[in-house]
Design a protein around this motif. Structure first.
Motif, PDB file in Angstrom:
ATOM      1  N   SER A   8       0.818  -1.210   0.000  1.00 52.03           N
ATOM      2  CA  SER A   8       0.000   0.000   0.000  1.00 52.03           C
ATOM      3  C   SER A   8       0.855   1.266   0.000  1.00 52.03           C
ATOM      4  N   GLU A   9       2.113   1.169   0.440  1.00 51.43           N
ATOM      5  CA  GLU A   9       2.991   2.328   0.450  1.00 51.43           C
ATOM      6  C   GLU A   9       3.695   2.545  -0.877  1.00 51.43           C
ATOM      7  N   GLN A  10       3.646   1.558  -1.770  1.00 50.63           N
ATOM      8  CA  GLN A  10       4.298   1.709  -3.073  1.00 50.63           C
ATOM      9  C   GLN A  10       3.447   2.601  -3.968  1.00 50.63           C
ATOM     10  N   LEU A  11       4.060   3.659  -4.430  1.00 51.57           N
ATOM     11  CA  LEU A  11       3.406   4.537  -5.403  1.00 51.57           C
ATOM     12  C   LEU A  11       4.269   4.480  -6.664  1.00 51.57           C
ATOM     13  N   LEU A  12       4.033   3.455  -7.468  1.00 52.84           N
ATOM     14  CA  LEU A  12       4.890   3.177  -8.614  1.00 52.84           C
ATOM     15  C   LEU A  12       4.833   4.276  -9.672  1.00 52.84           C
ATOM     16  N   HIS A  13       6.019   4.603 -10.200  1.00 54.11           N
ATOM     17  CA  HIS A  13       6.160   5.624 -11.237  1.00 54.11           C
ATOM     18  C   HIS A  13       7.058   5.091 -12.342  1.00 54.11           C
ATOM     19  N   LEU A  14       6.663   5.326 -13.577  1.00 51.67           N
ATOM     20  CA  LEU A  14       7.441   4.946 -14.756  1.00 51.67           C
ATOM     21  C   LEU A  14       8.127   6.185 -15.310  1.00 51.67           C
ATOM     22  N   VAL A  15       9.413   6.068 -15.620  1.00 49.46           N
ATOM     23  CA  VAL A  15      10.153   7.157 -16.254  1.00 49.46           C
ATOM     24  C   VAL A  15      10.567   6.673 -17.642  1.00 49.46           C
ATOM     25  N   PHE A  16      10.196   7.439 -18.656  1.00 46.29           N
ATOM     26  CA  PHE A  16      10.556   7.093 -20.026  1.00 46.29           C
ATOM     27  C   PHE A  16      10.694   8.353 -20.851  1.00 46.29           C
ATOM     28  N   GLY A  17      11.288   8.226 -22.023  1.00 45.79           N
ATOM     29  CA  GLY A  17      11.439   9.389 -22.883  1.00 45.79           C
ATOM     30  C   GLY A  17      11.790   8.989 -24.290  1.00 45.79           C
ATOM     31  N   GLY A  18      11.894  10.007 -25.114  1.00 43.51           N
ATOM     32  CA  GLY A  18      12.244   9.812 -26.511  1.00 43.51           C
ATOM     33  C   GLY A  18      12.227  11.133 -27.240  1.00 43.51           C
ATOM     34  N   GLU A  19      12.574  11.061 -28.500  1.00 43.21           N
ATOM     35  CA  GLU A  19      12.592  12.276 -29.327  1.00 43.21           C
ATOM     36  C   GLU A  19      11.188  12.598 -29.814  1.00 43.21           C
ATOM     37  N   LEU A  20      10.802  13.851 -29.638  1.00 41.42           N
ATOM     38  CA  LEU A  20       9.478  14.300 -30.079  1.00 41.42           C
ATOM     39  C   LEU A  20       9.528  14.786 -31.519  1.00 41.42           C
ATOM     40  N   GLU A  21       8.394  14.663 -32.197  1.00 44.33           N
ATOM     41  CA  GLU A  21       8.297  15.199 -33.555  1.00 44.33           C
ATOM     42  C   GLU A  21       8.332  16.722 -33.547  1.00 44.33           C
ATOM     43  N   ARG A  22       7.645  17.324 -32.567  1.00 40.35           N
ATOM     44  CA  ARG A  22       7.569  18.780 -32.465  1.00 40.35           C
ATOM     45  C   ARG A  22       7.801  19.182 -31.017  1.00 40.35           C
ATOM     46  N   LEU A  23       8.342  20.357 -30.826  1.00 43.57           N
ATOM     47  CA  LEU A  23       8.622  20.843 -29.472  1.00 43.57           C
ATOM     48  C   LEU A  23       7.361  21.131 -28.674  1.00 43.57           C
ATOM     49  N   PHE A  66       9.476  11.773 -19.338  1.00 52.84           N
ATOM     50  CA  PHE A  66       8.202  11.919 -18.634  1.00 52.84           C
ATOM     51  C   PHE A  66       8.160  11.000 -17.428  1.00 52.84           C
ATOM     52  N   ILE A  67       7.375  11.394 -16.437  1.00 50.94           N
ATOM     53  CA  ILE A  67       7.076  10.547 -15.284  1.00 50.94           C
ATOM     54  C   ILE A  67       5.591  10.211 -15.357  1.00 50.94           C
ATOM     55  N   VAL A  68       5.281   8.919 -15.360  1.00 50.36           N
ATOM     56  CA  VAL A  68       3.899   8.450 -15.373  1.00 50.36           C
ATOM     57  C   VAL A  68       3.590   7.868 -13.995  1.00 50.36           C
ATOM     58  N   HIS A  69       2.508   8.305 -13.410  1.00 47.07           N
ATOM     59  CA  HIS A  69       2.087   7.831 -12.089  1.00 47.07           C
ATOM     60  C   HIS A  69       1.331   6.512 -12.265  1.00 47.07           C
ATOM     61  N   LEU A  70       2.070   5.411 -12.322  1.00 47.23           N
ATOM     62  CA  LEU A  70       1.449   4.102 -12.553  1.00 47.23           C
ATOM     63  C   LEU A  70       0.452   3.741 -11.464  1.00 47.23           C
ATOM     64  N   HIS A  71       0.726   4.154 -10.241  1.00 44.38           N
ATOM     65  CA  HIS A  71      -0.168   3.819  -9.132  1.00 44.38           C
ATOM     66  C   HIS A  71      -1.564   4.374  -9.355  1.00 44.38           C
ATOM     67  N   ARG A  72      -1.690   5.437 -10.115  1.00 40.99           N
ATOM     68  CA  ARG A  72      -3.020   6.007 -10.391  1.00 40.99           C
ATOM     69  C   ARG A  72      -3.812   5.117 -11.342  1.00 40.99           C
ATOM     70  N   PHE A  73      -3.112   4.366 -12.195  1.00 38.59           N
ATOM     71  CA  PHE A  73      -3.784   3.424 -13.081  1.00 38.59           C
ATOM     72  C   PHE A  73      -4.118   2.125 -12.351  1.00 38.59           C
ATOM     73  N   LEU A  74      -3.236   1.722 -11.440  1.00 36.33           N
ATOM     74  CA  LEU A  74      -3.434   0.481 -10.702  1.00 36.33           C
ATOM     75  C   LEU A  74      -4.513   0.623  -9.637  1.00 36.33           C
ATOM     76  N   SER A  75      -4.574   1.783  -9.003  1.00 41.45           N
ATOM     77  CA  SER A  75      -5.567   2.052  -7.938  1.00 41.45           C
ATOM     78  C   SER A  75      -6.088   3.469  -8.131  1.00 41.45           C
ATOM     79  N   PRO A  76      -7.028   3.660  -9.049  1.00 41.43           N
ATOM     80  CA  PRO A  76      -7.509   5.022  -9.349  1.00 41.43           C
ATOM     81  C   PRO A  76      -8.060   5.787  -8.151  1.00 41.43           C
ATOM     82  N   GLN A  77      -8.562   5.083  -7.130  1.00 43.12           N
ATOM     83  CA  GLN A  77      -9.116   5.756  -5.962  1.00 43.12           C
ATOM     84  C   GLN A  77      -8.037   6.279  -5.015  1.00 43.12           C
ATOM     85  N   GLN A  78      -6.797   5.816  -5.178  1.00 41.78           N
ATOM     86  CA  GLN A  78      -5.674   6.222  -4.313  1.00 41.78           C
ATOM     87  C   GLN A  78      -5.081   7.527  -4.821  1.00 41.78           C
ATOM     88  N   HIS A  79      -4.826   8.460  -3.923  1.00 39.04           N
ATOM     89  CA  HIS A  79      -4.206   9.741  -4.283  1.00 39.04           C
ATOM     90  C   HIS A  79      -2.872   9.872  -3.577  1.00 39.04           C
TER      91      HIS A  79
END
Length: 80
Positions: A8-23, A66-79
């Motif tokens: 319940s204390e894990q608030l998983l976050h994904l970090v990823f990136g890449g080159e964008l087509e436009r700024l 980017f940082i994606v808050h994975l925990h929000r997808f896994l448990s949408p009711q958790q903030h």
């Protein structure tokens, strides 16, 4: 600490990136070339990894991380 309380204390976050087509957008030039930095157990460690990767690519204006808050997808009711 029980396994359930650790989970319940894990608030998983994904970090990823890449080159964008436009700024001014968030469309990547090549999805196959995305840099998946990793999954982190909390925002602080994810932000540290995000800053490190952003600093390494500062010379390429089209490169974004980017940082994606994975925990929000896994448990949408958790903030956080």
């Amino acid at each position: 600490m029980t396994a359930h309380s650790q989970e319940s204390e894990q608030l998983l976050h994904l970090v990823f990136g890449g080159e964008l087509e436009r700024l001014d957008g968030a469309t990547f030039r090549d999805i196959d070339d995305l840099d998946i930095v990793g999954i982190f157990p909390n925002f602080a460690s994810a932000e540290k990894a995000w800053r490190r990767k952003a600093q390494q690519t500062v010379d390429n204006a089209h490169m974004r991380y980017f940082i994606v808050h994975l925990h929000r997808f896994l448990s949408p009711q958790q903030h956080d």
